[in-house]
Design a protein around this motif. Structure first.
Motif, PDB file in Angstrom:
ATOM      1  N   PHE A  96       0.756  -1.158  -0.163  1.00 12.19           N
ATOM      2  CA  PHE A  96       0.008  -0.048   0.018  1.00 12.19           C
ATOM      3  C   PHE A  96       0.960   1.271  -0.160  1.00 12.19           C
ATOM      4  CE2 PHE A  96      -2.495  -3.271   2.331  1.00 12.19           C
ATOM      5  CZ  PHE A  96      -3.440  -3.533   1.072  1.00 12.19           C
ATOM      6  N   GLU A  97       2.079   1.375   0.703  1.00 11.85           N
ATOM      7  CA  GLU A  97       2.796   2.377   0.621  1.00 11.85           C
ATOM      8  C   GLU A  97       3.381   2.452  -0.844  1.00 11.85           C
ATOM      9  OE1 GLU A  97       5.911   1.279   3.476  1.00 11.85           O
ATOM     10  OE2 GLU A  97       4.718   2.103   5.200  1.00 11.85           O
ATOM     11  N   TYR A  98       3.699   1.443  -1.372  1.00 14.60           N
ATOM     12  CA  TYR A  98       4.345   1.557  -2.878  1.00 14.60           C
ATOM     13  C   TYR A  98       3.242   2.187  -3.784  1.00 14.60           C
ATOM     14  CZ  TYR A  98       7.071  -0.113  -6.945  1.00 14.60           C
ATOM     15  OH  TYR A  98       7.463  -0.146  -8.068  1.00 14.60           O
ATOM     16  N   THR A  99       2.006   1.712  -3.574  1.00 12.38           N
ATOM     17  CA  THR A  99       1.010   2.129  -4.274  1.00 12.38           C
ATOM     18  C   THR A  99       0.589   3.700  -4.102  1.00 12.38           C
ATOM     19  OG1 THR A  99      -0.234  -0.059  -4.406  1.00 12.38           O
ATOM     20  CG2 THR A  99      -1.593   1.929  -4.775  1.00 12.38           C
ATOM     21  N   SER A 100       0.863   3.997  -2.645  1.00 12.74           N
ATOM     22  CA  SER A 100       0.404   5.218  -2.507  1.00 12.74           C
ATOM     23  C   SER A 100       1.321   6.274  -3.225  1.00 12.74           C
ATOM     24  CB  SER A 100       0.394   5.461  -1.107  1.00 12.74           C
ATOM     25  OG  SER A 100       0.206   6.747  -0.698  1.00 12.74           O
ATOM     26  N   LYS A 101       2.775   5.878  -3.122  1.00 14.32           N
ATOM     27  CA  LYS A 101       3.676   6.763  -3.512  1.00 14.32           C
ATOM     28  C   LYS A 101       3.610   7.044  -5.269  1.00 14.32           C
ATOM     29  CE  LYS A 101       7.472   5.572  -0.390  1.00 14.32           C
ATOM     30  NZ  LYS A 101       8.634   4.707  -0.127  1.00 14.32           N
ATOM     31  N   LEU A 102       2.854   6.152  -5.962  1.00 18.47           N
ATOM     32  CA  LEU A 102       2.496   6.173  -7.283  1.00 18.47           C
ATOM     33  C   LEU A 102       1.183   6.927  -7.289  1.00 18.47           C
ATOM     34  CD1 LEU A 102       3.812   2.752  -8.449  1.00 18.47           C
ATOM     35  CD2 LEU A 102       5.019   5.128  -8.909  1.00 18.47           C
ATOM     36  N   LYS A 103       0.698   7.414  -6.550  1.00 21.41           N
ATOM     37  CA  LYS A 103      -0.810   8.073  -6.207  1.00 21.41           C
ATOM     38  C   LYS A 103      -1.727   6.991  -6.927  1.00 21.41           C
ATOM     39  CE  LYS A 103       1.287  11.912  -5.320  1.00 21.41           C
ATOM     40  NZ  LYS A 103       1.338  12.412  -3.779  1.00 21.41           N
ATOM     41  N   GLY A 104      -1.483   5.828  -6.560  1.00 23.70           N
ATOM     42  CA  GLY A 104      -2.614   4.793  -7.030  1.00 23.70           C
ATOM     43  C   GLY A 104      -3.850   4.609  -5.989  1.00 23.70           C
ATOM     44  N   SER A 105      -4.510   3.682  -6.258  1.00 20.46           N
ATOM     45  CA  SER A 105      -5.619   3.388  -5.270  1.00 20.46           C
ATOM     46  C   SER A 105      -5.547   1.947  -4.658  1.00 20.46           C
ATOM     47  CB  SER A 105      -6.909   3.274  -6.041  1.00 20.46           C
ATOM     48  OG  SER A 105      -7.854   2.697  -5.176  1.00 20.46           O
ATOM     49  N   ILE A 106      -5.600   1.809  -3.391  1.00 19.91           N
ATOM     50  CA  ILE A 106      -5.066   0.585  -2.890  1.00 19.91           C
ATOM     51  C   ILE A 106      -6.264  -0.422  -2.883  1.00 19.91           C
ATOM     52  CG2 ILE A 106      -4.006   1.660  -0.572  1.00 19.91           C
ATOM     53  CD1 ILE A 106      -6.454   1.046   0.977  1.00 19.91           C
ATOM     54  N   SER A 107      -7.597  -0.042  -3.504  1.00 21.81           N
ATOM     55  CA  SER A 107      -8.452  -0.967  -3.934  1.00 21.81           C
ATOM     56  C   SER A 107      -9.178  -0.606  -5.257  1.00 21.81           C
ATOM     57  CB  SER A 107      -9.738  -1.063  -3.051  1.00 21.81           C
ATOM     58  OG  SER A 107     -10.537  -1.996  -3.282  1.00 21.81           O
ATOM     59  N   ALA A 108      -8.906  -1.220  -6.185  1.00 21.92           N
ATOM     60  CA  ALA A 108      -9.400  -0.891  -7.564  1.00 21.92           C
ATOM     61  C   ALA A 108     -10.839  -1.180  -7.794  1.00 21.92           C
ATOM     62  CB  ALA A 108      -8.396  -1.470  -8.708  1.00 21.92           C
ATOM     63  N   LYS A 139      -7.488  -0.021   7.798  1.00 26.41           N
ATOM     64  CA  LYS A 139      -6.274   0.705   8.360  1.00 26.41           C
ATOM     65  C   LYS A 139      -5.422   1.368   7.543  1.00 26.41           C
ATOM     66  CE  LYS A 139      -3.770  -3.263   9.456  1.00 26.41           C
ATOM     67  NZ  LYS A 139      -2.924  -4.011  10.551  1.00 26.41           N
ATOM     68  N   TYR A 140      -5.492   0.868   6.130  1.00 27.12           N
ATOM     69  CA  TYR A 140      -4.653   1.334   5.110  1.00 27.12           C
ATOM     70  C   TYR A 140      -5.474   2.677   4.284  1.00 27.12           C
ATOM     71  CZ  TYR A 140      -2.155  -2.692   6.516  1.00 27.12           C
ATOM     72  OH  TYR A 140      -1.333  -3.788   7.225  1.00 27.12           O
ATOM     73  N   LEU A 141      -6.684   2.886   4.645  1.00 23.57           N
ATOM     74  CA  LEU A 141      -7.595   3.792   3.855  1.00 23.57           C
ATOM     75  C   LEU A 141      -6.711   5.008   3.478  1.00 23.57           C
ATOM     76  CD1 LEU A 141     -10.167   3.665   2.160  1.00 23.57           C
ATOM     77  CD2 LEU A 141     -11.190   4.609   4.464  1.00 23.57           C
ATOM     78  N   HIS A 142      -6.186   5.565   4.423  1.00 23.84           N
ATOM     79  CA  HIS A 142      -5.332   6.741   4.357  1.00 23.84           C
ATOM     80  C   HIS A 142      -4.129   6.794   3.277  1.00 23.84           C
ATOM     81  CE1 HIS A 142      -2.540   4.464   6.835  1.00 23.84           C
ATOM     82  NE2 HIS A 142      -1.725   5.328   6.620  1.00 23.84           N
ATOM     83  N   TYR A 143      -3.998   5.539   2.794  1.00 26.13           N
ATOM     84  CA  TYR A 143      -2.894   5.672   1.836  1.00 26.13           C
ATOM     85  C   TYR A 143      -3.770   6.093   0.368  1.00 26.13           C
ATOM     86  CZ  TYR A 143       0.558   3.297   4.374  1.00 26.13           C
ATOM     87  OH  TYR A 143       1.527   3.108   5.053  1.00 26.13           O
ATOM     88  N   SER A 144      -5.045   5.973   0.432  1.00 30.16           N
ATOM     89  CA  SER A 144      -5.839   6.502  -0.755  1.00 30.16           C
ATOM     90  C   SER A 144      -6.582   7.898  -0.460  1.00 30.16           C
ATOM     91  CB  SER A 144      -6.611   5.466  -1.383  1.00 30.16           C
ATOM     92  OG  SER A 144      -5.917   4.470  -1.840  1.00 30.16           O
ATOM     93  N   LYS A 145      -7.216   7.985   0.638  1.00 27.57           N
ATOM     94  CA  LYS A 145      -8.075   9.127   1.220  1.00 27.57           C
ATOM     95  C   LYS A 145      -7.416  10.023   2.088  1.00 27.57           C
ATOM     96  CE  LYS A 145     -11.376   8.099  -1.653  1.00 27.57           C
ATOM     97  NZ  LYS A 145     -10.686   7.294  -2.426  1.00 27.57           N
ATOM     98  N   SER A 146      -7.724  11.327   1.820  1.00 32.53           N
ATOM     99  CA  SER A 146      -7.366  12.370   2.960  1.00 32.53           C
ATOM    100  C   SER A 146      -8.179  12.238   4.069  1.00 32.53           C
ATOM    101  CB  SER A 146      -7.669  13.733   2.134  1.00 32.53           C
ATOM    102  OG  SER A 146      -8.979  13.969   2.239  1.00 32.53           O
ATOM    103  N   PRO A 147      -7.412  13.002   5.383  1.00 31.10           N
ATOM    104  CA  PRO A 147      -8.133  12.629   6.570  1.00 31.10           C
ATOM    105  C   PRO A 147      -9.415  13.447   6.382  1.00 31.10           C
ATOM    106  CG  PRO A 147      -5.937  13.341   6.664  1.00 31.10           C
ATOM    107  CD  PRO A 147      -6.007  13.339   5.173  1.00 31.10           C
ATOM    108  N   GLU A 148      -9.680  14.445   5.576  1.00 32.55           N
ATOM    109  CA  GLU A 148     -10.907  15.214   5.779  1.00 32.55           C
ATOM    110  C   GLU A 148     -11.992  14.223   4.930  1.00 32.55           C
ATOM    111  OE1 GLU A 148      -7.515  17.990   5.966  1.00 32.55           O
ATOM    112  OE2 GLU A 148      -8.002  16.344   4.471  1.00 32.55           O
ATOM    113  N   ALA A 149     -11.529  13.427   3.842  1.00 32.68           N
ATOM    114  CA  ALA A 149     -12.414  12.569   3.201  1.00 32.68           C
ATOM    115  C   ALA A 149     -12.973  11.308   4.249  1.00 32.68           C
ATOM    116  CB  ALA A 149     -11.938  11.889   1.975  1.00 32.68           C
ATOM    117  N   ILE A 150     -11.839  10.797   4.905  1.00 32.53           N
ATOM    118  CA  ILE A 150     -12.249   9.780   5.911  1.00 32.53           C
ATOM    119  C   ILE A 150     -13.091  10.345   6.846  1.00 32.53           C
ATOM    120  CG2 ILE A 150     -11.150   8.408   7.587  1.00 32.53           C
ATOM    121  CD1 ILE A 150      -8.719   8.072   5.844  1.00 32.53           C
ATOM    122  N   GLU A 151     -12.769  11.457   7.392  1.00 37.21           N
ATOM    123  CA  GLU A 151     -13.807  12.208   8.348  1.00 37.21           C
ATOM    124  C   GLU A 151     -15.050  12.158   8.026  1.00 37.21           C
ATOM    125  OE1 GLU A 151     -15.239  13.359  11.773  1.00 37.21           O
ATOM    126  OE2 GLU A 151     -13.245  12.373  11.700  1.00 37.21           O
TER     127      GLU A 151
END
Length: 499
Positions: free
Chosen positions: A441-453, A463-475
């Motif tokens: 998920f870190e690798y995916t996030s560095k490439l601006k990808g999505s952890i779930s296609a 617990k890995y949602l923050h790799y694809s969504k901002s804190p504001e979006a999760i809140e």
């Protein structure tokens, strides 16, 4: 055909094997998760469920075993009851009672998910949608289908085919998965490049909310611009905001002509070159573009007793075209293949429009997931990555896990940047688990990808949602969840991070 290799017809095997070598540990023992503040099921609860449903539709004891384990055997719950309603009203009564008694519930379709989203984590009440399997109406003029959520995708496809239509979704699990589960996870599949995702195809839904109320958002029109598009809350929310019981789906006209090519390539750069050329030369008739690496095809052919359409190459691609004029489409496909071979993009391949041969080609792709499970425990990742870096992650993971893995492979929908990454090992171990997560998920996030296609978040990824969504979006997601399900009884421990 322009290509010299010929495909040997093989018998299609339709069964999907649940092939892990052992029953998995309970989820609560394998992963660090704490049970929520829910009441425990008792005999009075069972009696009440039997007053809502016929007794044979209330499963207890060993009859619940298969509903507690996902099909890749990565998670295992401990539910003591499985309920099998036939109507929305029955679902409503069940959920209303569970809400009042503070009993957590898990809606379950065909249980073909890959992220542990449709099975219990602890002792949640399972609501199986398998008996809600009626196709209520097919309008061949508008192409709109109304059905219950428990209809198996393959059954729905057969029914609409009789009306000259096609379901805008095709999955390897179509013989088992439910259309409601597809909607609840916003499944993608093989046809997304042509028909788009389900947010565009689903015209309306009916859903039971956490308090048992029925929300009717059904629509018979592609154009219905009346206020907030609430249906989208339920498409992809994995039963965490409401249980989808019915849906209206737009099904396009089925193509008169379908052609398929299976080709071999020497490098991933040539995969990209072939995709670019296909978009230019096949244009509007291009309906599917798949990439398979050699280890994935090897697993499929070896473990499922299949035969590769062509000899061994580092990469393979499947190109499908769908149109209205077979001669026109064949000519376009043949010209594309000829040009690709003259440019040394494609090395070898087969092309066909014979239904049996096309089924066999697709089988070699669709049974990869099953074949990898037959080899051992499989860590499966469904991610979106930029095409320029699409295959790099396979090499990075191979290097990281080294001899801990029996096989690392990648395949997927290159037409929409969706990679299926697989790490096969002898059995699940915390050592391998910690090597691949959160690394993938870190690798995916560095490439601006999505952890779930296309498979959702489920239990495995909150617990890995923050790799694809901002804190504001999760809140904001948490606020929506709290508004619609303040007691958090709908599919708890899934989709959103617990803290």
């Amino acid at each position: 055909m322009l290509l010299t290799k010929q495909l040997k017809i093989i018998n299609r095997v339709s069964a999907r094997a649940f092939s892990a070598k052992e029953v998995p540990q309970f989820t609560k023992d394998r992963y660090p998760v704490k049970r929520g503040n829910y009441n425990a099921l008792n005999d009075h609860d069972i009696s009440h469920f039997e007053s809502i449903l016929e007794k044979h539709r209330v499963l207890t004891g060993s009859d619940t075993d298969m509903y507690n384990i996902d099909w890749i055997k990565s998670v295992r719950g401990a539910s003591n009851v499985v309920l099998k309603p036939k109507t929305t009203e029955e679902v409503s009564e069940i959920v209303k009672y569970c809400h009042a008694q503070k009993l957590a519930v898990v809606p379950q379709g065909g249980n073909t998910g890959l992220v542990g989203g449709s099975v219990p984590v602890f002792d949640e009440v399972v609501i199986s949608m398998s008996l809600m399997n009626k196709i209520e109406h097919i309008d061949e003029y508008s192409g709109i289908v109304r059905c219950q959520s428990g209809v198996v995708l393959e059954k729905l496809e057969s029914a609409v085919n009789e009306k000259g239509l096609i379901v805008p979704l095709d999955l390897g699990s179509k013989g088992t998965c439910h259309i409601g589960g597809n909607v609840s996870t916003n499944a993608g599949g093989l046809r997304l490049i042509r028909y788009g995702n389900l947010h565009g195809s689903v015209l309306g839904v009916e859903a039971v909310l956490a308090n048992g109320k029925i929300l009717n958002l059904m629509s018979n029109f592609k154009k219905d611009n009346t206020g907030y598009h609430l249906k989208h809350l339920f498409i992809g929310s994995e039963g965490s905001l409401g249980i989808v019981t019915k849906l209206a789906l737009h099904c396009p006209t089925a193509p008169n002509a379908v052609n398929l090519a299976f080709v071999g390539l020497e490098s991933f750069q040539q995969v990209l070159n072939a995709f670019l050329l296909a978009k230019k030369e096949l244009g509007e008739i291009l309906s599917s573009v798949e990439m398979i690496d050699e280890p994935s095809l090897m697993a499929s052919t070896t473990m499922c007793n299949l035969q590769s359409p062509i000899q061994k190459y580092p990469f393979y691609m499947i190109f499908e075209t769908s149109g209205s004029n077979d001669e026109h489409d064949k000519e376009k496909l043949n010209n594309f293949l000829k040009n690709a071979m003259e440019k040394s993009i494609i090395v070898d391949g087969v092309a066909t429009n014979e239904p049996s041969k096309m089924r066999n080609i697709w089988e070699s792709r669709e049974r990869i997931a099953e074949s990898l499970l037959k080899m051992g425990y499989c860590f499966k990742y469904d991610i979106s990555l930029p095409l320029s870096n699409f295959y790099d992650i396979v090499g990075a993971v191979r290097e990281r896990v080294g001899s801990h893995a029996k096989l690392v492979s990648g395949y997927g929908h290159v037409g929409d940047s969706n990679m299926h990454l697989n790490i096969v090992c002898e059995k699940f171990s915390q050592e391998i688990y910690k090597l691949v997560e959160p690394f993938v998920f870190e690798y995916t996030s560095k490439l601006k990808g999505s952890i779930s296609a296309e498979h959702g978040i489920g239990f495995h990824k909150p617990k890995y949602l923050h790799y694809s969504k901002s804190p504001e979006a999760i809140e904001l997601m948490k606020q929506i969840k709290n508004l619609m399900d303040p007691e958090n009884i709908l599919n708890p421990y899934k989709v959103l991070p617990l803290s």
